[in-house]
Design a protein around this motif. Structure first.
Motif, PDB file in Angstrom:
ATOM      1  N   GLY A 125      43.380  46.328  44.662  1.00 43.55           N
ATOM      2  CA  GLY A 125      42.699  45.623  43.462  1.00 43.55           C
ATOM      3  C   GLY A 125      41.222  45.860  43.423  1.00 43.55           C
ATOM      4  N   TRP A 178      39.126  48.708  41.301  1.00 44.61           N
ATOM      5  CA  TRP A 178      37.996  48.531  40.463  1.00 44.61           C
ATOM      6  C   TRP A 178      36.948  49.446  40.870  1.00 44.61           C
ATOM      7  CZ3 TRP A 178      39.280  42.711  41.659  1.00 44.61           C
ATOM      8  CH2 TRP A 178      39.878  42.246  40.619  1.00 44.61           C
ATOM      9  N   LEU A 214      33.993  37.384  29.927  1.00 43.71           N
ATOM     10  CA  LEU A 214      34.505  38.621  30.150  1.00 43.71           C
ATOM     11  C   LEU A 214      33.711  39.910  29.665  1.00 43.71           C
ATOM     12  CD1 LEU A 214      38.436  37.817  30.150  1.00 43.71           C
ATOM     13  CD2 LEU A 214      37.016  38.323  32.104  1.00 43.71           C
ATOM     14  N   GLN A 220      31.816  42.918  31.462  1.00 40.15           N
ATOM     15  CA  GLN A 220      32.418  44.127  31.444  1.00 40.15           C
ATOM     16  C   GLN A 220      31.290  45.163  30.737  1.00 40.15           C
ATOM     17  OE1 GLN A 220      35.578  45.573  32.021  1.00 40.15           O
ATOM     18  NE2 GLN A 220      36.487  43.550  32.611  1.00 40.15           N
ATOM     19  N   SER A 266      46.019  31.485  35.100  1.00 39.52           N
ATOM     20  CA  SER A 266      44.965  32.670  34.935  1.00 39.52           C
ATOM     21  C   SER A 266      45.071  33.590  34.297  1.00 39.52           C
ATOM     22  CB  SER A 266      44.622  32.917  36.565  1.00 39.52           C
ATOM     23  OG  SER A 266      45.459  33.451  37.307  1.00 39.52           O
ATOM     24  N   THR A 281      43.356  34.904  31.142  1.00 40.12           N
ATOM     25  CA  THR A 281      42.512  36.213  31.289  1.00 40.12           C
ATOM     26  C   THR A 281      43.177  37.060  30.216  1.00 40.12           C
ATOM     27  OG1 THR A 281      41.976  36.016  33.571  1.00 40.12           O
ATOM     28  CG2 THR A 281      41.736  38.035  32.824  1.00 40.12           C
ATOM     29  N   THR A 295      41.984  48.012  35.254  1.00 40.24           N
ATOM     30  CA  THR A 295      41.995  46.774  34.674  1.00 40.24           C
ATOM     31  C   THR A 295      43.077  46.066  34.732  1.00 40.24           C
ATOM     32  OG1 THR A 295      40.492  47.854  32.983  1.00 40.24           O
ATOM     33  CG2 THR A 295      41.690  45.536  32.547  1.00 40.24           C
ATOM     34  N   PHE A 326      43.743  43.845  38.353  1.00 34.08           N
ATOM     35  CA  PHE A 326      43.766  42.314  37.885  1.00 34.08           C
ATOM     36  C   PHE A 326      45.084  41.814  38.648  1.00 34.08           C
ATOM     37  CE2 PHE A 326      45.315  39.013  35.249  1.00 34.08           C
ATOM     38  CZ  PHE A 326      44.456  38.027  35.540  1.00 34.08           C
ATOM     39  N   TYR A 327      46.243  42.335  38.216  1.00 29.96           N
ATOM     40  CA  TYR A 327      47.420  41.840  38.402  1.00 29.96           C
ATOM     41  C   TYR A 327      47.822  41.477  39.924  1.00 29.96           C
ATOM     42  CZ  TYR A 327      52.601  41.171  38.981  1.00 29.96           C
ATOM     43  OH  TYR A 327      53.897  40.770  39.374  1.00 29.96           O
ATOM     44  N   TYR A 385      45.355  41.567  42.182  1.00 30.17           N
ATOM     45  CA  TYR A 385      44.617  40.873  42.707  1.00 30.17           C
ATOM     46  C   TYR A 385      44.870  39.199  42.504  1.00 30.17           C
ATOM     47  CZ  TYR A 385      40.082  38.338  43.547  1.00 30.17           C
ATOM     48  OH  TYR A 385      39.125  37.345  44.036  1.00 30.17           O
ATOM     49  N   ILE A 386      45.373  38.786  41.476  1.00 33.20           N
ATOM     50  CA  ILE A 386      46.043  37.424  41.000  1.00 33.20           C
ATOM     51  C   ILE A 386      47.222  37.124  42.080  1.00 33.20           C
ATOM     52  CG2 ILE A 386      47.184  36.083  39.654  1.00 33.20           C
ATOM     53  CD1 ILE A 386      43.993  36.080  39.093  1.00 33.20           C
ATOM     54  N   SER A 435      37.735  41.515  48.796  1.00 37.94           N
ATOM     55  CA  SER A 435      37.310  42.325  47.493  1.00 37.94           C
ATOM     56  C   SER A 435      35.958  43.019  47.782  1.00 37.94           C
ATOM     57  CB  SER A 435      37.046  41.063  46.431  1.00 37.94           C
ATOM     58  OG  SER A 435      35.953  40.271  46.455  1.00 37.94           O
TER      59      SER A 435
END
Length: 289
Positions: A5, A9, A76, A80, A178, A182, A222, A226-227, A229-230, A245
Protein backbone atom coordinates in the motif's frame (compact mmCIF):
# COMPACT_ATOMS: atom_id res chain seq x y z
CA UNK A 1 0.23 -5.60 2.63
CA UNK A 2 1.21 -2.34 4.32
CA UNK A 3 4.42 -2.11 2.31
CA UNK A 4 2.49 -2.72 -0.91
CA UNK A 5 0.00 0.00 0.00
CA UNK A 6 2.78 2.45 0.90
CA UNK A 7 4.67 1.79 -2.33
CA UNK A 8 1.49 2.23 -4.39
CA UNK A 9 0.87 5.59 -2.66
CA UNK A 10 4.40 6.67 -3.42
CA UNK A 11 4.23 5.60 -7.07
CA UNK A 12 0.86 7.32 -7.53
CA UNK A 13 2.39 10.57 -6.26
CA UNK A 14 5.07 10.32 -8.93
CA UNK A 15 2.41 9.54 -11.56
CA UNK A 16 0.52 12.66 -10.45
CA UNK A 17 3.72 14.72 -10.82
CA UNK A 18 3.99 13.58 -14.45
CA UNK A 19 0.35 14.51 -15.09
CA UNK A 20 0.77 17.99 -13.55
CA UNK A 21 4.17 19.01 -14.84
CA UNK A 22 4.33 17.33 -18.23
CA UNK A 23 0.72 17.18 -19.38
CA UNK A 24 -0.86 20.22 -17.67
CA UNK A 25 -3.46 18.41 -15.56
CA UNK A 26 -5.15 20.40 -12.78
CA UNK A 27 -4.63 19.05 -9.23
CA UNK A 28 -8.24 19.93 -8.30
CA UNK A 29 -9.62 17.94 -11.23
CA UNK A 30 -7.47 14.89 -10.45
CA UNK A 31 -8.40 15.03 -6.76
CA UNK A 32 -12.10 15.23 -7.68
CA UNK A 33 -11.85 12.20 -10.00
CA UNK A 34 -9.64 10.24 -7.60
CA UNK A 35 -11.78 10.75 -4.51
CA UNK A 36 -15.19 10.39 -6.18
CA UNK A 37 -14.26 7.23 -8.08
CA UNK A 38 -12.51 5.58 -5.14
CA UNK A 39 -15.37 6.52 -2.79
CA UNK A 40 -18.04 5.04 -5.08
CA UNK A 41 -16.04 1.84 -5.67
CA UNK A 42 -15.24 1.43 -1.98
CA UNK A 43 -18.85 1.92 -0.86
CA UNK A 44 -20.08 -0.41 -3.61
CA UNK A 45 -17.73 -3.14 -2.42
CA UNK A 46 -18.83 -2.71 1.20
CA UNK A 47 -22.54 -2.77 0.26
CA UNK A 48 -22.04 -6.02 -1.67
CA UNK A 49 -20.26 -7.58 1.29
CA UNK A 50 -22.28 -6.16 4.20
CA UNK A 51 -25.47 -4.75 2.62
CA UNK A 52 -26.81 -1.28 1.86
CA UNK A 53 -28.19 -0.76 5.36
CA UNK A 54 -24.67 -0.93 6.78
CA UNK A 55 -23.21 1.89 4.69
CA UNK A 56 -26.18 4.23 5.35
CA UNK A 57 -26.20 3.64 9.12
CA UNK A 58 -24.05 6.71 9.81
CA UNK A 59 -26.61 9.05 8.18
CA UNK A 60 -29.27 8.18 10.77
CA UNK A 61 -27.60 10.35 13.38
CA UNK A 62 -27.25 14.10 12.80
CA UNK A 63 -24.11 14.57 14.90
CA UNK A 64 -22.30 11.70 13.23
CA UNK A 65 -23.40 12.94 9.81
CA UNK A 66 -21.96 16.40 10.47
CA UNK A 67 -18.70 14.89 11.73
CA UNK A 68 -18.50 12.74 8.62
CA UNK A 69 -19.00 15.75 6.33
CA UNK A 70 -16.31 17.71 8.19
CA UNK A 71 -13.96 14.74 8.01
CA UNK A 72 -14.53 14.36 4.28
CA UNK A 73 -14.02 18.03 3.41
CA UNK A 74 -11.40 19.26 5.88
CA UNK A 75 -9.63 15.94 6.44
CA UNK A 76 -9.59 13.82 3.31
CA UNK A 77 -10.12 16.56 0.72
CA UNK A 78 -7.73 18.85 2.57
CA UNK A 79 -4.91 16.31 2.66
CA UNK A 80 -5.48 15.09 -0.91
CA UNK A 81 -5.57 18.54 -2.50
CA UNK A 82 -2.69 20.01 -0.51
CA UNK A 83 -0.54 16.93 -1.21
CA UNK A 84 -1.15 17.14 -4.96
CA UNK A 85 -0.64 20.93 -4.94
CA UNK A 86 2.72 20.42 -3.21
CA UNK A 87 3.68 17.92 -5.92
CA UNK A 88 2.57 20.32 -8.66
CA UNK A 89 4.81 23.14 -7.41
CA UNK A 90 7.64 20.85 -6.31
CA UNK A 91 7.98 17.11 -6.77
CA UNK A 92 6.53 13.86 -5.45
CA UNK A 93 9.51 13.10 -3.20
CA UNK A 94 9.47 16.44 -1.38
CA UNK A 95 5.67 16.57 -1.16
CA UNK A 96 5.54 13.10 0.38
CA UNK A 97 8.35 13.83 2.83
CA UNK A 98 6.72 17.06 4.00
CA UNK A 99 3.41 15.28 4.47
CA UNK A 100 5.19 12.89 6.81
CA UNK A 101 5.62 15.82 9.21
CA UNK A 102 2.03 15.02 10.22
CA UNK A 103 3.01 12.87 13.25
CA UNK A 104 4.81 15.90 14.69
CA UNK A 105 1.54 17.85 14.78
CA UNK A 106 -0.25 14.81 16.21
CA UNK A 107 2.31 14.51 19.01
CA UNK A 108 2.10 18.25 19.76
CA UNK A 109 -1.70 18.19 19.90
CA UNK A 110 -1.86 15.12 22.14
CA UNK A 111 0.75 16.62 24.47
CA UNK A 112 -1.20 19.89 24.82
CA UNK A 113 -4.53 18.12 25.21
CA UNK A 114 -3.23 15.84 27.97
CA UNK A 115 -1.36 18.75 29.60
CA UNK A 116 1.80 16.76 30.07
CA UNK A 117 5.37 17.38 29.10
CA UNK A 118 6.58 15.45 26.08
CA UNK A 119 9.07 12.67 26.71
CA UNK A 120 12.74 13.02 25.84
CA UNK A 121 12.28 10.81 22.78
CA UNK A 122 9.36 12.93 21.57
CA UNK A 123 11.43 16.11 21.92
CA UNK A 124 14.28 14.46 20.02
CA UNK A 125 11.82 13.39 17.31
CA UNK A 126 10.44 16.91 16.91
CA UNK A 127 13.91 18.44 16.68
CA UNK A 128 14.97 15.76 14.21
CA UNK A 129 11.92 16.47 12.04
CA UNK A 130 12.61 20.21 12.04
CA UNK A 131 16.23 19.62 11.05
CA UNK A 132 15.06 17.19 8.38
CA UNK A 133 12.54 19.65 6.95
CA UNK A 134 15.19 22.39 6.86
CA UNK A 135 17.68 20.18 5.01
CA UNK A 136 15.01 18.91 2.65
CA UNK A 137 13.81 22.33 1.45
CA UNK A 138 17.22 24.06 1.41
CA UNK A 139 19.53 21.15 0.50
CA UNK A 140 21.87 22.59 3.11
CA UNK A 141 22.04 26.04 1.50
CA UNK A 142 21.35 28.64 4.19
CA UNK A 143 20.69 31.40 1.66
CA UNK A 144 18.12 29.85 -0.65
CA UNK A 145 15.26 27.40 -0.93
CA UNK A 146 15.91 24.60 -3.40
CA UNK A 147 12.18 23.81 -3.34
CA UNK A 148 9.43 26.23 -4.35
CA UNK A 149 7.96 28.08 -1.33
CA UNK A 150 4.50 27.13 -2.63
CA UNK A 151 5.50 23.46 -2.56
CA UNK A 152 6.65 23.87 1.05
CA UNK A 153 3.46 25.73 2.01
CA UNK A 154 1.14 23.08 0.55
CA UNK A 155 3.33 20.32 1.95
CA UNK A 156 2.94 21.68 5.47
CA UNK A 157 -0.81 22.08 4.95
CA UNK A 158 -0.94 18.42 3.92
CA UNK A 159 0.90 17.51 7.14
CA UNK A 160 -1.60 19.51 9.22
CA UNK A 161 -4.63 17.99 7.49
CA UNK A 162 -3.03 14.54 7.80
CA UNK A 163 -2.90 15.10 11.56
CA UNK A 164 -6.54 16.24 11.54
CA UNK A 165 -7.91 13.28 9.63
CA UNK A 166 -5.85 10.89 11.78
CA UNK A 167 -7.23 12.28 15.06
CA UNK A 168 -10.71 13.61 14.31
CA UNK A 169 -12.73 10.58 13.08
CA UNK A 170 -11.73 8.07 15.77
CA UNK A 171 -15.25 7.70 17.21
CA UNK A 172 -16.73 7.28 13.73
CA UNK A 173 -14.15 4.65 12.79
CA UNK A 174 -14.86 2.59 15.90
CA UNK A 175 -18.63 2.80 15.44
CA UNK A 176 -19.03 2.28 11.70
CA UNK A 177 -15.73 0.84 10.48
CA UNK A 178 -12.79 2.49 8.76
CA UNK A 179 -13.69 1.34 5.25
CA UNK A 180 -17.23 2.76 5.41
CA UNK A 181 -16.16 6.10 6.88
CA UNK A 182 -13.27 6.48 4.45
CA UNK A 183 -15.52 5.56 1.51
CA UNK A 184 -18.07 8.22 2.45
CA UNK A 185 -15.29 10.70 3.27
CA UNK A 186 -13.75 10.25 -0.16
CA UNK A 187 -17.11 10.61 -1.90
CA UNK A 188 -18.00 13.73 0.11
CA UNK A 189 -14.60 15.28 -0.55
CA UNK A 190 -14.82 14.44 -4.24
CA UNK A 191 -18.28 16.00 -4.57
CA UNK A 192 -17.14 19.11 -2.68
CA UNK A 193 -14.12 19.43 -4.99
CA UNK A 194 -16.46 18.96 -7.96
CA UNK A 195 -18.38 22.09 -6.93
CA UNK A 196 -15.15 24.12 -7.17
CA UNK A 197 -13.66 22.20 -10.09
CA UNK A 198 -16.49 20.56 -12.12
CA UNK A 199 -15.51 17.41 -14.03
CA UNK A 200 -16.22 19.06 -17.39
CA UNK A 201 -13.68 21.82 -16.70
CA UNK A 202 -10.77 19.64 -17.78
CA UNK A 203 -7.38 21.07 -18.69
CA UNK A 204 -4.41 19.11 -19.89
CA UNK A 205 -3.24 16.87 -22.69
CA UNK A 206 -5.42 13.77 -22.84
CA UNK A 207 -4.04 10.61 -24.43
CA UNK A 208 -4.05 6.86 -23.89
CA UNK A 209 -0.95 7.19 -21.73
CA UNK A 210 -2.25 10.02 -19.54
CA UNK A 211 -5.60 8.30 -18.98
CA UNK A 212 -3.65 5.21 -18.01
CA UNK A 213 -1.84 7.26 -15.37
CA UNK A 214 -5.16 8.66 -14.11
CA UNK A 215 -6.55 5.12 -13.86
CA UNK A 216 -3.45 4.02 -11.95
CA UNK A 217 -3.82 6.90 -9.46
CA UNK A 218 -7.51 6.06 -8.87
CA UNK A 219 -7.38 2.25 -8.79
CA UNK A 220 -3.92 1.36 -7.53
CA UNK A 221 -2.85 4.56 -5.79
CA UNK A 222 -6.13 5.04 -3.94
CA UNK A 223 -8.53 2.08 -3.85
CA UNK A 224 -6.14 -0.89 -3.73
CA UNK A 225 -3.53 0.97 -1.64
CA UNK A 226 -6.14 1.84 0.98
CA UNK A 227 -7.64 -1.65 0.98
CA UNK A 228 -4.37 -3.51 1.54
CA UNK A 229 -3.28 -0.99 4.19
CA UNK A 230 -6.50 -1.44 6.16
CA UNK A 231 -6.35 -5.22 5.68
CA UNK A 232 -2.82 -5.25 7.13
CA UNK A 233 -4.18 -3.91 10.44
CA UNK A 234 -5.73 -7.35 11.05
CA UNK A 235 -2.23 -8.76 11.44
CA UNK A 236 -0.07 -5.92 12.81
CA UNK A 237 -0.59 -2.91 15.06
CA UNK A 238 -1.25 0.61 13.82
CA UNK A 239 2.17 1.68 15.16
CA UNK A 240 3.93 -1.08 13.22
CA UNK A 241 1.92 -0.13 10.13
CA UNK A 242 2.95 3.53 10.44
CA UNK A 243 6.63 2.52 10.58
CA UNK A 244 6.32 0.28 7.52
CA UNK A 245 4.38 2.98 5.67
CA UNK A 246 7.68 4.84 5.40
CA UNK A 247 7.94 2.88 2.18
CA UNK A 248 5.79 5.65 0.64
CA UNK A 249 8.35 8.50 0.71
CA UNK A 250 11.15 6.06 -0.08
CA UNK A 251 9.40 4.71 -3.18
CA UNK A 252 8.37 8.21 -4.29
CA UNK A 253 11.98 9.41 -3.98
CA UNK A 254 13.55 6.40 -5.70
CA UNK A 255 11.17 6.59 -8.67
CA UNK A 256 11.49 10.39 -9.00
CA UNK A 257 15.29 10.19 -8.99
CA UNK A 258 15.42 7.19 -11.34
CA UNK A 259 12.79 8.15 -13.90
CA UNK A 260 12.08 11.90 -13.56
CA UNK A 261 15.69 13.08 -13.28
CA UNK A 262 15.09 14.60 -9.86
CA UNK A 263 18.31 16.04 -8.45
CA UNK A 264 18.66 15.67 -4.69
CA UNK A 265 21.86 16.57 -2.90
CA UNK A 266 23.21 14.68 0.10
CA UNK A 267 21.80 17.24 2.63
CA UNK A 268 18.28 16.87 1.16
CA UNK A 269 18.57 13.07 1.30
CA UNK A 270 19.72 13.28 4.93
CA UNK A 271 16.76 15.57 5.65
CA UNK A 272 14.35 13.01 4.22
CA UNK A 273 16.03 10.29 6.30
CA UNK A 274 15.59 12.44 9.44
CA UNK A 275 11.84 12.68 8.80
CA UNK A 276 11.53 8.92 8.26
CA UNK A 277 13.46 8.27 11.49
CA UNK A 278 11.12 10.69 13.26
CA UNK A 279 8.05 8.73 12.17
CA UNK A 280 9.71 5.51 13.37
CA UNK A 281 10.54 7.01 16.79
CA UNK A 282 7.02 8.37 17.32
CA UNK A 283 5.37 5.13 16.17
CA UNK A 284 7.52 3.03 18.52
CA UNK A 285 6.85 5.51 21.34
CA UNK A 286 3.12 5.21 20.67
CA UNK A 287 3.24 1.40 20.76
CA UNK A 288 5.07 1.42 24.10
CA UNK A 289 2.65 3.87 25.83
Amino acid sequence: MVLLGAVLWGVSGTAAQVLFQRYGFNPGWLVMVRMSSAGVLLLAGISIRLGLTHIFEVWKYRRDSLKLILFGIVGLLGVQYSYFASIRYGNAATGTMLQYMGPIFITTYVTLRNRRMPSTMQIVAVLLALIGAFLLVTDGNLRAFTVSPLAVFWGMISALTLAFYSLYPQSLLHRYGSATITGWGMLIGGVAMGVINPPWQFSGHGSLGTWGLVSFVVLFGTLIAFYVYIASLKYISASEASVLSCGEPLSATIIAVAFLNLKMGLPAMLGGLCIIVTVTILARKGSSD
